[in-house]
Design an enzyme around this catalytic site. Sequence first.
Site, PDB file in Angstrom:
ATOM      1  N   ASP A 129       0.788  -1.178  -0.006  1.00  0.00           N
ATOM      2  CA  ASP A 129      -0.025   0.064  -0.093  1.00  0.00           C
ATOM      3  C   ASP A 129       0.865   1.246  -0.046  1.00  0.00           C
ATOM      4  OD1 ASP A 129      -1.834  -2.052   0.467  1.00  0.00           O
ATOM      5  OD2 ASP A 129      -1.857  -1.782   2.684  1.00  0.00           O
ATOM      6  N   GLY A 160     -11.105  -8.708   7.290  1.00  0.00           N
ATOM      7  CA  GLY A 160     -12.631  -9.417   7.367  1.00  0.00           C
ATOM      8  C   GLY A 160     -13.386  -8.817   8.345  1.00  0.00           C
ATOM      9  N   ASN A 208     -16.147   0.512   5.463  1.00  0.00           N
ATOM     10  CA  ASN A 208     -15.164   0.128   6.235  1.00  0.00           C
ATOM     11  C   ASN A 208     -14.263   1.275   6.333  1.00  0.00           C
ATOM     12  OD1 ASN A 208     -13.236  -1.229   7.934  1.00  0.00           O
ATOM     13  ND2 ASN A 208     -12.869  -2.763   6.097  1.00  0.00           N
ATOM     14  N   SER A 268     -13.376  -0.103   1.893  1.00  0.00           N
ATOM     15  CA  SER A 268     -12.922  -1.428   1.578  1.00  0.00           C
ATOM     16  C   SER A 268     -14.080  -2.386   1.526  1.00  0.00           C
ATOM     17  CB  SER A 268     -11.901  -1.940   2.179  1.00  0.00           C
ATOM     18  OG  SER A 268     -11.517  -3.306   2.200  1.00  0.00           O
ATOM     19  N   GLU A 319     -11.638  -1.768  -3.059  1.00  0.00           N
ATOM     20  CA  GLU A 319     -11.203  -0.825  -1.908  1.00  0.00           C
ATOM     21  C   GLU A 319      -9.894   0.041  -2.631  1.00  0.00           C
ATOM     22  OE1 GLU A 319      -9.642  -3.822   0.710  1.00  0.00           O
ATOM     23  OE2 GLU A 319      -7.907  -4.651  -0.619  1.00  0.00           O
TER      24      GLU A 319
END
EC number: 3.2.1.55
Length: 347
Positions: free
Chosen positions: A38, A115, A155, A175, A221
């Site tokens: 990322d 998750g 999220n 996301s 995402e």
Amino acid sequence: MPTHHPITRQHWHHSWLSALALLCASLACGAKQVDVHDPVMTREGDTWYLFSTGPGITIYSSKDRVNWRYSDRAFGTEPTWAKRVSPSFDGHLWAPDIYQHKGLFYLYYSVSAFGKNTSAIGVTVNKTLNPASPDYRWEDKGIVIESVPQRDLWNAIDPAIIADDHGQVWMSFGSFWGGLKLFKLNDDLTRPAEPQEWHSIAKLERSVLMDDSQAGSAQIEAPFILRKGDYYYLFASWGLCCRKGDSTYHLVVGRSKQVTGPYLDKTGRDMNQGGGSLLIKGNKRWVGLGHNSAYTWDGKDYLVLHAYEAADNYLQKLKILNLHWDGEGWPQVDEKELDSYISQRLK
């Protein structure tokens, strides 16, 4: 019938050198590459700084965007509020973004767990990115936004900052769940502006029968918005990350003349209705391409992302690719640059 040409010494030598070059690109000829996830970047003076997911957010510095040195971690310990937001938080801060504003560096980061949307985006601020400076000190400003299971169908991870034509600063994020969102930041860039203004900018189909606490099948995402010419370009990652050779991450893009959207792909389909034009997907040597950022430096445009290298047990590697534009103003990248850009981590 086909004609067969003898292989000359020159042809053999050229083929051998080409094969060697490809092998060196794949293995970096023994050099240790920068393994990031990322990645986002910024520049202070003549130095580029690179930020990555990891314990405390890992920071590297470089003079040429190829040779990198470890610089610091933004956090020596986890944020004091992290376990309250996400009880299963493992100490790794995810998906940062770095933004310069009025002489300060704002580092946004994500606290979460795989998750789950027990998540929050925080921000820490510094006057400089040079750890040798007496002014170097990260000051955590706490939570910008937080998502709560059953309350929020989104999220709070993967922040990215963009200023519009009027100087208003916005944060995109999101996301899975209900997709990617955008909202105005307040003047000190630490909280949503009041009255709050939120927009949905991209989503994929999600079953209405799925429990709101579940991530669902909408594999989208990591938004990042780049201003170029008359358009804002929204990049997003589709697919699954973090599964080594089974990762399906790839990059799509849409564009809009308004920062709030609608963002349309090349066919005119709204990214809020599943639209998105493929930018780059990778190949057998490089998989799981995604979670990009994009920048203009010295008149040239660049795409920054991570990719998993098959020849190195699918370890994540930094990639900085030239970002080109076609005749209709759509971004393009050359997949061959996945092999030609090889970072080196200096000791």
